[in-house]
Design an enzyme around this catalytic site. Structure first.
Site, mmCIF file in Angstrom:
data_model
loop_
_atom_site.group_PDB
_atom_site.id
_atom_site.type_symbol
_atom_site.label_atom_id
_atom_site.label_comp_id
_atom_site.label_asym_id
_atom_site.label_seq_id
_atom_site.Cartn_x
_atom_site.Cartn_y
_atom_site.Cartn_z
ATOM 1 N N TYR A 41 -2.488 0.441 9.910
ATOM 2 C CA TYR A 41 -2.577 -0.298 8.651
ATOM 3 C C TYR A 41 -1.303 -0.106 7.829
ATOM 4 O O TYR A 41 -0.646 -1.077 7.418
ATOM 5 C CB TYR A 41 -3.796 0.154 7.847
ATOM 6 N N THR A 67 0.835 -1.198 0.000
ATOM 7 C CA THR A 67 0.000 0.000 0.000
ATOM 8 C C THR A 67 0.867 1.245 0.000
ATOM 9 O O THR A 67 1.975 1.246 0.559
ATOM 10 C CB THR A 67 -0.920 0.034 1.229
#
Length: 335
Positions: A142, A118
């Site tokens: 995250y 990501t």
């Protein structure tokens, strides 16, 4: 013919990548616990329903369905707000589970490993568009958990000569209507399906969080990339590694951004549905520069596509910090 293990292959990006891999002639086995995936999304591929962090289940998968030439790792928890509220769940589901997977892969002589990562590993950056070697300063659990997986792979690569690649992106979008694949998140948090649902009358209104960002219309900017392009990129990545190419960290994106308000107008949703308040984790948005890849573009009815078409042998992993010295101290999500 190569044999691949695809974790999270029943999810959104994973199922599209699975289809692309199989179309290219690769054999693939899916490992997915179906917490966020759907059995019908694997479209006939072998599916083992198990937790990627369960060492006993993983050992059985490798023993009974292997040997595998490579692993493509999509399985992860992905909600930024949830990661802030439940950080240990994200470190367990993403980081700890990935450690078990990497260890098991090494024990079974897997040659190549592609991580679906990501761009949240960058946090907010003053460099626009972002290149792979800017400081890595994730602003939420995250992003931090994904960065830790990247570092585990880099360490495993040095210690055990594992060929690996991490593909960083934000805002996967679109679908493969020819094969019945698309977004089915529950709850749905992505702008494009939310806008379509609002336009179809399936939800009362579309909310856009923040109208005071330093952009022409005050709404934040996002770099959207079509999920079929992401699927192609993951296939190209594993193929490059298996062919002996060097890996590392690569950005996937168009290098441009789209403001939120135009998305709402294109979906026939009134701009009045926009919220004037930013959420604590919202950011202006960042753009990725696919600087380490040679890109090829084509046109689809859904818009312009940009995909990496080759990985140069000179590529090296990106470096940076993980929230310690050298990180710019910012409020989470602020640009």
């Amino acid at each position: 013919m190569t044999r691949l293990l695809v974790t999270g292959g029943a999810g959104y990006v994973g199922s599209h990548a699975l289809r692309t891999l199989r179309q290219a002639g690769h054999e693939a086995v899916v490992l997915d616990d179906l917490r966020a995936g759907f059995e019908d999304a694997v479209q006939g591929a072998p599916l083992v329903r198990a937790d990627v962090g369960d060492p006993i289940a993983l050992g059985r998968v490798f023993a009974e369905h292997g040997p595998f030439d490579g692993v493509l790792h999509f399985a992860a928890s992905i909600s930024v707000p949830e990661s802030v509220a439940l950080p240990l769940r994200y470190y367990r589901n993403n980081m700890a589970a990935s450690a078990v997977l990497i260890d098991t892969a090494l024990a079974h002589d897997v040659r190549a490993f592609v991580l679906s990562s990501t761009a949240a590993v960058y946090g907010s950056s003053d460099v626009q568009p972002i290149v792979e070697d800017v400081p890595l300063c994730p602003e939420n659990p995250y992003g931090a958990s994904k960065l830790m997986i990247e570092r585990m792979l880099a360490d495993a690569g040095r210690a055990h000569r594992l060929s690996w690649m991490a593909l960083r992106y934000f805002n996967a979008s679109g679908a493969d209507p020819d094969n019945g694949l698309g977004e089915r998140h529950d709850p749905e948090t992505h702008l494009i399906p939310l806008a379509l649902e609002a336009a179809a009358g399936l939800r009362p209104a579309l909310q856009i969080f923040g109208s005071d960002w330093p952009t022409p219309d005050g709404t934040c900017i996002r770099d959207y990339i079509h999920v079929r392009d992401l699927a192609d990129a993951h296939r190209l990545g594993i193929e490059a590694l298996l062919a002996g190419g060097e890996g590392g960290c690569f950005n996937l994106g168009t290098g441009g951004g789209t403001r939120s308000a135009p998305c709402s107008r294109r979906s026939s949703v009134s701009p009045d549905a926009r919220s004037r308040c930013r959420r604590p984790l919202d950011g202006l948005g960042i753009r990725r520069s696919s600087s380490r890849t040679r890109v090829a573009s084509a046109t689809r009815s859904a818009g312009r596509r940009v995909i990496p078409s080759s990985i140069p042998s000179s590529a090296t992993p990106g470096t940076g910090c993980a929230g310690g010295a050298g990180c710019d101290a910012r409020r989470p999500g602020d640009a």
